[in-house]
Design an enzyme around this catalytic site. Structure first.
Site, PDB file in Angstrom:
ATOM      1  N   CYS A 111       0.868  -1.179   0.000  1.00 48.41           N
ATOM      2  CA  CYS A 111       0.000   0.000   0.000  1.00 48.41           C
ATOM      3  C   CYS A 111       0.905   1.229   0.000  1.00 48.41           C
ATOM      4  CB  CYS A 111      -0.962  -0.015   1.188  1.00 48.41           C
ATOM      5  SG  CYS A 111      -0.151   0.100   2.790  1.00 48.41           S
ATOM      6  N   ARG A 112       0.454   2.306   0.605  1.00 50.84           N
ATOM      7  CA  ARG A 112       1.265   3.522   0.624  1.00 50.84           C
ATOM      8  C   ARG A 112       2.396   3.421   1.638  1.00 50.84           C
ATOM      9  NH1 ARG A 112       0.869   8.877   3.154  1.00 50.84           N
ATOM     10  NH2 ARG A 112       1.878  10.371   1.763  1.00 50.84           N
TER      11      ARG A 112
END
Length: 104
Positions: free
Chosen positions: A62-63
């Site tokens: 993800c981020r």
């Protein structure tokens, strides 16, 4: 929970290893920048388990590593045992591998 560093992921990609990369960020985030993983936003991860391999290693990203960790916890409750969380997510990828990639 098993984790993998961005350096280890880059080595897997460079070596052409057989694994699956799942990106659990939202569609707009994926469109801004991605490293080629399959986009399955976190909110739909349990709906789309048919797209997630059970017979080869799967790296979830993800981020920053928090949403992917949440995705892994949900998937492990469904019986998955082949998952690894990408430490630091795409932010770490930018910092350590590709400073040109766009992040937000």
């Amino acid at each position: 929970m098993k984790e993998i560093t961005v350096q280890e992921l880059k080595q897997k990609l460079d070596n052409g290893e057989d694994f699956q990369l799942i990106d659990v960020r939202e569609d707009f985030e994926y469109e801004t920048s991605n490293i080629g993983g399959l986009s399955i936003p976190l909110g739909g991860i349990l709906i789309e388990t048919d797209k997630i391999s059970e017979d080869k290693p799967v790296v979830v990203m993800c981020r920053s590593g928090k949403r992917s960790a949440a995705a892994i916890m949900q998937l492990e409750q469904q019986g998955y045992t082949n998952l690894a969380n990408l430490q630091g997510g795409i932010l770490a990828w930018k910092a350590e591998i590709d400073p040109e990639i766009n992040v937000y």
